[in-house]
Design a protein around this motif. Structure first.
Motif: not given
Length: 371
Positions: A108-116, A121-136
């Motif tokens: 419950s105190m593992d801040a590395l895991s919570s921030q990771s 999550y953010r990394s996949a959203i960034v990837c989807a935003g930059l990629l000029r094609r559909f994910f699905p």
């Protein structure tokens, strides 16, 4: 800190004082803290007994703390050597969130895991935003649009969250990690585990062991076809306090198709991708390469709430559970350094550097060490 958790601290007997505008970046107003029972002031440090922050205090701020005060923050000791010396000499107790042991009692105190989690999550959203094609996959009367092909390197907390998010967006995901247990974890997220004919590198605390250059080169050669075939590549391999391993060379990125995207979550610590620049999008070959800088701060609301939860659990451990003379919680701090969580997280206390790797770095080996 977030307003909804202030009451958890006051219930322990603490008086909560919040610096003016501390929550602004997370869209939290000072009035929300005040309504939750905190006092908001411009300069809370001179009277502080316990200071909670994300980044470590700067040296000037540390000098304004009363002797015996306790600070809790992320504290990259190898980069903050002057600050650590000051904390030692000032008699300040410092606890580093990244040093909280990775044991069940400390989850419950593992801040590395919570921030990771946030960064993944953010990394996949960034990837989807930059990629000029559909994910699905899309099947229409006009024809079929195939799904995006995403490769994730590193399957720790950030990597698994990146996999899960990319899958939810509909991409076909393949992933690789050097740890033995990772393949099963990757499959549990609905992705295909990339299996290379290489020995695994399981290390302590759930991290991978550092690999030699010969193995690293062979791994890059074996991963090259998967990288070349990917529409999006997300890399997440980082170990706190160390330079990130180079998993992908510039020549590997140059083999990716036009319009491809690379997201490197380890850019702050050197990067998994050769040529990445933290905080910038650079072009390598036909690919856009996004270098993550302080990625959890790009989603300050959830990042703050998760980190605040980590802090509240740690402060609870730091607090004397006995009541005062009036029967109310005493709110007294009790730093039990026989407790393995507090002992593991403690960097300085009572004029001594207690974190041994940091002590050796700043003061050298003890006399007789290795004899």
């Amino acid at each position: 800190m977030v307003p909804e958790l202030v009451a958890r601290l006051t219930a322990l007997g603490h008086e909560v004082v919040v610096e003016t505008d501390a929550g602004r970046a997370a869209l939290i107003e000072d009035t929300e803290y005040a309504e939750a029972g905190a006092t908001v002031v411009a300069d809370p440090l001179p009277d502080a007994e316990l200071v909670l922050s994300v980044q470590p205090l700067d040296r000037e701020s540390a000098r304004r703390l009363p002797e015996g005060a306790v600070t809790v923050s992320f504290l990259p000791t190898g980069l903050e050597t002057d600050l650590v010396r000051d904390l030692r000499d000032l008699g300040i107790t410092s606890l580093a969130m990244e040093l909280v042991p990775r044991i069940s009692r400390a989850q419950s105190m593992d801040a590395l895991s919570s921030q990771s989690l946030v960064a993944g999550y953010r990394s996949a959203i960034v990837c989807a935003g930059l990629l000029r094609r559909f994910f699905p996959l899309n099947m229409t009367a006009a024809g079929t649009v195939p799904p995006a092909q995403i490769v994730v390197l590193g399957a720790g907390v950030a990597g698994l969250q990146a996999i899960a998010t990319a899958k939810r967006l509909g991409a076909v995901v393949r992933a690789y990690d050097v740890r033995a247990a990772a393949a099963e974890e990757i499959r549990s997220m609905g992705a295909v585990a990339i299996e290379l004919d290489l020995p695994t590198l399981d290390g302590a605390g759930g991290y991978a062991r550092e690999m030699g250059e010969e193995r690293a080169q062979l791994q890059r050669e074996l991963l090259a076809p998967y990288v070349a075939a990917a529409d999006g590549l997300i890399t997440t391999a980082a170990v706190p306090g160390r330079t990130a391993p180079v998993l992908v060379t510039r020549s590997m990125v140059e083999q990716m198709r036009p319009g491809s995207v690379v997201v490197d979550l380890a850019a702050d610590s050197g990067g998994n991708v050769e040529g990445v620049v933290a905080g910038e999008v650079v072009r390598i070959g036909h690919a856009q390469v996004w270098g993550g800088r302080n990625v959890p701060a790009q989603m300050p609301g959830p990042a703050s709430r998760l980190y605040a939860q980590n802090l509240v659990h740690l402060v609870t451990l730091l607090t004397d559970s006995s009541d005062g003379a009036d029967g109310a919680p005493s709110g007294a701090l009790s730093l039990d350094l026989d407790d393995e969580i507090l002992a593991g997280a403690c960097v300085t206390h009572a004029g001594v550097i207690r974190h041994e790797p940091t002590r050796v770095l700043l003061e050298g080996p003890s006399e007789g060490a290795g004899a």
